[in-house]
Design a protein around this motif. Structure first.
Motif, PDB file in Angstrom:
ATOM      1  N   VAL A 116       0.758  -1.024   0.073  1.00 15.06           N
ATOM      2  CA  VAL A 116      -0.118   0.022   0.100  1.00 15.06           C
ATOM      3  C   VAL A 116       0.900   1.377   0.005  1.00 15.06           C
ATOM      4  CG1 VAL A 116      -1.883   1.368   1.173  1.00 15.06           C
ATOM      5  CG2 VAL A 116      -1.924  -1.213   1.175  1.00 15.06           C
ATOM      6  N   PHE A 117       1.866   1.132   0.886  1.00 10.76           N
ATOM      7  CA  PHE A 117       2.878   2.422   0.715  1.00 10.76           C
ATOM      8  C   PHE A 117       3.226   2.621  -0.691  1.00 10.76           C
ATOM      9  CE2 PHE A 117       4.447   2.355   5.481  1.00 10.76           C
ATOM     10  CZ  PHE A 117       3.167   2.479   5.803  1.00 10.76           C
ATOM     11  N   ASN A 118       3.702   1.582  -1.375  1.00 13.73           N
ATOM     12  CA  ASN A 118       4.283   1.678  -2.888  1.00 13.73           C
ATOM     13  C   ASN A 118       3.208   2.331  -3.495  1.00 13.73           C
ATOM     14  OD1 ASN A 118       7.189   1.065  -3.125  1.00 13.73           O
ATOM     15  ND2 ASN A 118       6.745  -0.722  -2.047  1.00 13.73           N
ATOM     16  N   LEU A 119       1.996   1.873  -3.346  1.00 15.28           N
ATOM     17  CA  LEU A 119       0.761   2.561  -4.134  1.00 15.28           C
ATOM     18  C   LEU A 119       0.763   3.953  -4.019  1.00 15.28           C
ATOM     19  CD1 LEU A 119      -1.529   1.926  -6.455  1.00 15.28           C
ATOM     20  CD2 LEU A 119      -2.957   1.170  -4.307  1.00 15.28           C
ATOM     21  N   PHE A 120       0.868   4.297  -2.637  1.00 16.40           N
ATOM     22  CA  PHE A 120       0.673   5.660  -2.207  1.00 16.40           C
ATOM     23  C   PHE A 120       2.095   6.673  -3.140  1.00 16.40           C
ATOM     24  CE2 PHE A 120       2.344   8.900   0.916  1.00 16.40           C
ATOM     25  CZ  PHE A 120       1.210   9.858   0.841  1.00 16.40           C
ATOM     26  N   ARG A 121       3.021   5.915  -3.048  1.00 20.05           N
ATOM     27  CA  ARG A 121       4.127   6.777  -3.813  1.00 20.05           C
ATOM     28  C   ARG A 121       3.920   6.958  -5.088  1.00 20.05           C
ATOM     29  NH1 ARG A 121       9.037   4.130  -4.837  1.00 20.05           N
ATOM     30  NH2 ARG A 121      10.213   6.160  -4.749  1.00 20.05           N
ATOM     31  N   THR A 122       2.940   6.227  -5.899  1.00 16.91           N
ATOM     32  CA  THR A 122       2.978   6.672  -7.169  1.00 16.91           C
ATOM     33  C   THR A 122       2.108   7.998  -7.456  1.00 16.91           C
ATOM     34  OG1 THR A 122       0.686   5.333  -7.534  1.00 16.91           O
ATOM     35  CG2 THR A 122       2.667   3.896  -7.931  1.00 16.91           C
ATOM     36  N   ARG A 123       1.491   8.294  -6.427  1.00 13.43           N
ATOM     37  CA  ARG A 123       0.725   9.664  -6.565  1.00 13.43           C
ATOM     38  C   ARG A 123       1.516  10.907  -6.286  1.00 13.43           C
ATOM     39  NH1 ARG A 123      -4.326   8.347  -2.422  1.00 13.43           N
ATOM     40  NH2 ARG A 123      -5.003   6.376  -3.498  1.00 13.43           N
ATOM     41  N   VAL A 154      10.266   2.874   0.115  1.00 16.03           N
ATOM     42  CA  VAL A 154       9.690   2.401   1.433  1.00 16.03           C
ATOM     43  C   VAL A 154      10.787   1.514   1.943  1.00 16.03           C
ATOM     44  CG1 VAL A 154       7.834   0.611   2.133  1.00 16.03           C
ATOM     45  CG2 VAL A 154       7.469   2.179   0.342  1.00 16.03           C
ATOM     46  N   HIS A 155      11.176   1.898   3.134  1.00 12.73           N
ATOM     47  CA  HIS A 155      12.176   1.281   3.804  1.00 12.73           C
ATOM     48  C   HIS A 155      11.934   1.174   5.387  1.00 12.73           C
ATOM     49  CE1 HIS A 155      12.075   5.661   4.339  1.00 12.73           C
ATOM     50  NE2 HIS A 155      12.982   5.369   5.559  1.00 12.73           N
ATOM     51  N   VAL A 156      12.790   0.325   5.882  1.00 10.65           N
ATOM     52  CA  VAL A 156      12.871   0.158   7.142  1.00 10.65           C
ATOM     53  C   VAL A 156      13.680   1.293   7.949  1.00 10.65           C
ATOM     54  CG1 VAL A 156      13.366  -1.451   9.195  1.00 10.65           C
ATOM     55  CG2 VAL A 156      12.565  -2.376   7.226  1.00 10.65           C
ATOM     56  N   PHE A 157      12.837   1.929   8.944  1.00 10.12           N
ATOM     57  CA  PHE A 157      13.600   3.198   9.499  1.00 10.12           C
ATOM     58  C   PHE A 157      14.640   2.656  10.527  1.00 10.12           C
ATOM     59  CE2 PHE A 157      13.473   7.436  11.456  1.00 10.12           C
ATOM     60  CZ  PHE A 157      13.754   8.270  10.196  1.00 10.12           C
ATOM     61  N   ASP A 185      -7.131  -1.571   2.300  1.00  7.67           N
ATOM     62  CA  ASP A 185      -6.266  -0.799   1.636  1.00  7.67           C
ATOM     63  C   ASP A 185      -6.877   0.724   1.652  1.00  7.67           C
ATOM     64  OD1 ASP A 185      -4.915  -3.031   1.153  1.00  7.67           O
ATOM     65  OD2 ASP A 185      -5.441  -3.072  -1.272  1.00  7.67           O
ATOM     66  N   ALA A 186      -8.275   0.748   1.369  1.00 12.15           N
ATOM     67  CA  ALA A 186      -8.675   2.153   1.340  1.00 12.15           C
ATOM     68  C   ALA A 186      -8.586   3.107   2.537  1.00 12.15           C
ATOM     69  CB  ALA A 186     -10.243   2.019   0.755  1.00 12.15           C
ATOM     70  N   ALA A 187      -8.925   2.334   3.580  1.00 11.06           N
ATOM     71  CA  ALA A 187      -8.545   2.878   4.969  1.00 11.06           C
ATOM     72  C   ALA A 187      -7.238   3.425   5.361  1.00 11.06           C
ATOM     73  CB  ALA A 187      -9.030   2.008   6.018  1.00 11.06           C
ATOM     74  N   LEU A 188      -6.255   2.738   4.766  1.00 12.93           N
ATOM     75  CA  LEU A 188      -4.728   3.221   4.948  1.00 12.93           C
ATOM     76  C   LEU A 188      -4.367   4.265   3.949  1.00 12.93           C
ATOM     77  CD1 LEU A 188      -1.965   2.855   6.165  1.00 12.93           C
ATOM     78  CD2 LEU A 188      -1.599   0.866   4.671  1.00 12.93           C
ATOM     79  N   LEU A 189      -4.828   3.987   2.786  1.00 16.08           N
ATOM     80  CA  LEU A 189      -4.555   4.995   1.850  1.00 16.08           C
ATOM     81  C   LEU A 189      -5.269   6.449   2.039  1.00 16.08           C
ATOM     82  CD1 LEU A 189      -5.126   3.070  -1.550  1.00 16.08           C
ATOM     83  CD2 LEU A 189      -2.901   4.340  -0.739  1.00 16.08           C
ATOM     84  N   SER A 190      -6.350   6.324   2.689  1.00 19.73           N
ATOM     85  CA  SER A 190      -7.048   7.671   3.256  1.00 19.73           C
ATOM     86  C   SER A 190      -6.117   8.448   4.011  1.00 19.73           C
ATOM     87  CB  SER A 190      -8.638   7.482   3.552  1.00 19.73           C
ATOM     88  OG  SER A 190      -8.670   6.878   4.807  1.00 19.73           O
ATOM     89  N   PHE A 191      -5.602   7.443   5.181  1.00 16.95           N
ATOM     90  CA  PHE A 191      -4.657   8.025   6.368  1.00 16.95           C
ATOM     91  C   PHE A 191      -3.592   8.563   5.521  1.00 16.95           C
ATOM     92  CE2 PHE A 191      -1.467   7.323   9.247  1.00 16.95           C
ATOM     93  CZ  PHE A 191      -1.816   8.240  10.243  1.00 16.95           C
ATOM     94  N   LEU A 192      -2.778   7.813   4.564  1.00 20.06           N
ATOM     95  CA  LEU A 192      -1.706   8.438   4.077  1.00 20.06           C
ATOM     96  C   LEU A 192      -1.966   9.663   3.271  1.00 20.06           C
ATOM     97  CD1 LEU A 192      -0.224   5.157   2.722  1.00 20.06           C
ATOM     98  CD2 LEU A 192       0.524   6.171   4.857  1.00 20.06           C
ATOM     99  N   GLN A 193      -3.124   9.610   2.388  1.00 19.73           N
ATOM    100  CA  GLN A 193      -3.201  10.839   1.724  1.00 19.73           C
ATOM    101  C   GLN A 193      -3.823  12.094   2.541  1.00 19.73           C
ATOM    102  OE1 GLN A 193      -2.722  10.990  -1.666  1.00 19.73           O
ATOM    103  NE2 GLN A 193      -3.248  12.950  -1.632  1.00 19.73           N
ATOM    104  N   THR A 194      -4.698  11.943   3.335  1.00 20.11           N
ATOM    105  CA  THR A 194      -5.258  13.099   4.018  1.00 20.11           C
ATOM    106  C   THR A 194      -4.337  13.745   5.099  1.00 20.11           C
ATOM    107  OG1 THR A 194      -6.483  11.617   5.670  1.00 20.11           O
ATOM    108  CG2 THR A 194      -7.651  12.439   3.987  1.00 20.11           C
TER     109      THR A 194
END
Length: 180
Positions: free
Chosen positions: A23-30, A38-41, A141-150
């Motif tokens: 999901v993080f990689n999908l978010f990156r495409t925007r 996406v990495h381990v911090f 997926d939609a719940a997490l993407l909404s958090f990342l985006q907002t």
């Protein structure tokens, strides 16, 4: 402290990381601006992804426990909106997604973000969303993407990022966009 290896828990954690990574990689495409993979911090065993505005940030004051100030100042030399997944520990005893920006901007903490279970933690200076809220959502997926985006939008608006130059429609992971 010595603990026994729990293969079931280790496998569950790995499965969570695999789904978060997807999901993080999908978010990156925007985003077409500079963005971390996406990495381990370091130091916290959290999976993270960071977007950069393209502008320098004020010198970070440092003072993060167990992290040399030189590392902190390099990591936050430019404005960021960062999000990730953390398995919990310390002051937060549950697995959670988080999102913060540096530098902190007026209005960020008060922004309306989704889903409804997300909240701003003033002690940590970041938004948190319990992992279980995403796991039990009808569309995780939609719940997490909404958090990342907002939460990204909250940082970008508060920081007056050039969103028109940085944002694009969602793409496909691993597929270059057609240009020209």
């Amino acid at each position: 402290m010595v603990r026994e290896y729990d293969p079931v828990s280790a496998h569950r954690f790995w499965r969570a990381l695999v789904q978060c990574d997807r999901v993080f990689n999908l978010f990156r495409t925007r985003f077409v601006g500079k963005c971390s993979p996406v990495h381990v911090f370091w130091g916290g065993l959290d999976l993270a992804v960071t977007r950069f505005s393209g502008r320098s940030a004020p010198l970070h004051p440092g003072g993060i426990p167990h992290l040399p100030d030189a590392v902190t100042r390099e990591a936050y030399s430019h404005e960021v909106s960062s999000a990730g997944f953390w398995p919990g520990g310390g002051t937060i005893e549950y697995a959670a997604f988080y999102s913060y920006c540096y530098p902190a901007r007026a209005g960020f903490a008060e922004a309306a973000v989704a889903p409804a279970e997300a909240r701003f933690d003033p002690q940590l200076g970041e938004f948190l969303l319990p992992y279980d809220s995403v796991r039990h959502a009808s569309d995780p997926d939609a719940a997490l993407l909404s958090f990342l985006q907002t939460t990204y939008e909250a940082a970008a608006v508060a920081g007056a990022w050039d969103r028109g130059a940085l944002e694009i429609d969602e793409g496909r992971i691993g597929r270059p966009r057609s240009v020209g």
